[in-house]
Write an enzyme that holds these catalytic residues in place. Sequence first.
Site, PDB file in Angstrom:
ATOM      1  N   GLY A  12       0.769  -1.230   0.000  1.00 59.33           N
ATOM      2  CA  GLY A  12       0.000   0.000   0.000  1.00 59.33           C
ATOM      3  C   GLY A  12       0.801   1.280   0.000  1.00 59.33           C
ATOM      4  N   ILE A  13       0.392   2.219   0.867  1.00 53.73           N
ATOM      5  CA  ILE A  13       1.018   3.539   0.910  1.00 53.73           C
ATOM      6  C   ILE A  13       2.496   3.430   1.276  1.00 53.73           C
ATOM      7  CG2 ILE A  13       1.047   5.727   2.176  1.00 53.73           C
ATOM      8  CD1 ILE A  13      -2.021   5.497   2.378  1.00 53.73           C
ATOM      9  N   ASP A  60       7.464  -7.601  13.823  1.00 65.61           N
ATOM     10  CA  ASP A  60       6.076  -7.186  13.966  1.00 65.61           C
ATOM     11  C   ASP A  60       6.100  -5.823  14.656  1.00 65.61           C
ATOM     12  OD1 ASP A  60       3.436  -6.726  14.729  1.00 65.61           O
ATOM     13  OD2 ASP A  60       3.046  -8.822  15.221  1.00 65.61           O
ATOM     14  N   TYR A 152     -10.982   2.399  15.075  1.00 66.22           N
ATOM     15  CA  TYR A 152     -10.008   2.859  14.073  1.00 66.22           C
ATOM     16  C   TYR A 152      -9.948   4.381  14.087  1.00 66.22           C
ATOM     17  CZ  TYR A 152      -7.927   3.849   9.500  1.00 66.22           C
ATOM     18  OH  TYR A 152      -7.134   4.336   8.491  1.00 66.22           O
ATOM     19  N   THR A 187      -5.760   0.371  -1.003  1.00 64.66           N
ATOM     20  CA  THR A 187      -4.768  -0.400  -0.251  1.00 64.66           C
ATOM     21  C   THR A 187      -5.321  -1.811  -0.063  1.00 64.66           C
ATOM     22  OG1 THR A 187      -5.712   0.112   1.923  1.00 64.66           O
ATOM     23  CG2 THR A 187      -4.089   1.673   1.046  1.00 64.66           C
ATOM     24  N   SER A 189      -6.821  -2.956   2.273  1.00 71.21           N
ATOM     25  CA  SER A 189      -8.127  -2.933   2.938  1.00 71.21           C
ATOM     26  C   SER A 189      -9.267  -3.186   1.955  1.00 71.21           C
ATOM     27  CB  SER A 189      -8.352  -1.578   3.630  1.00 71.21           C
ATOM     28  OG  SER A 189      -7.395  -1.347   4.624  1.00 71.21           O
TER      29      SER A 189
END
Length: 234
Positions: A12-13, A60, A152, A187, A189
């Site tokens: 993604g980003i 992680d 979130y 992304t 998601s």
Amino acid sequence: MKNALITGATKGIGHAIALAFAKEGINLAICSRNIKDLQQTREQLLAVNPHITVSATVADASIKQQLLQFAQQAEKELGSISVIVNNVGTFIPSSILDDTEDTFDTQMNTNLRPGYELYRYFGKKLMAAKEGHIFNICSVAALSPVVTAGTYSVTKAAVYSLSNIMRLEMQQYGIKVTSVIPGSTITASWDGVEVDKSRFVLPEDVAAAIVTIYKMSTGANVDEIIIKPVFGQL
């Protein structure tokens, strides 16, 4: 050469930012829980620019000990880190009252804790060097809460607040802090959902904005930038 550390750089980003920085000749430190994704991303970055050094660590970022080991390994392989991109995050769509028992901890530890811990680790080093730039990837949900993604929204609002505090603490030392606030962006998601890319912000758009901000003169800082889809949020 400058050295940058990016969390969540294999997708993604974060991935787009890593590629953009590689093109600018910036050495990179990246981490991932998935060794295959990590190795593949490292190869992609070196293919873009074989003259940079890429430090790749299996870690992680939501676990403090592993995150700090990643930071230490980055310094060991690259030297002083002057650019930090706090990008790693997870999106769990749920109203707060419908959250599972681990939703809060998962999103706090993934969305907020890495930025906080890396700031604690690198902050005074940046102060001593009197140079550096921290980019915090927030979300429009930090400014306009989404009821179907309550926790979130709370964690991203916390990232935004943390970013503002970082800037106030750092400005007298010449350290730049920028809050990057993307709207609906393509992304992971959205995996499995058929989407029209023209109605979204692309990760490359966010990366291009960050590179432009990074390349500004020493005396200029972009406190925050909001990037939304032209047709509105999805």
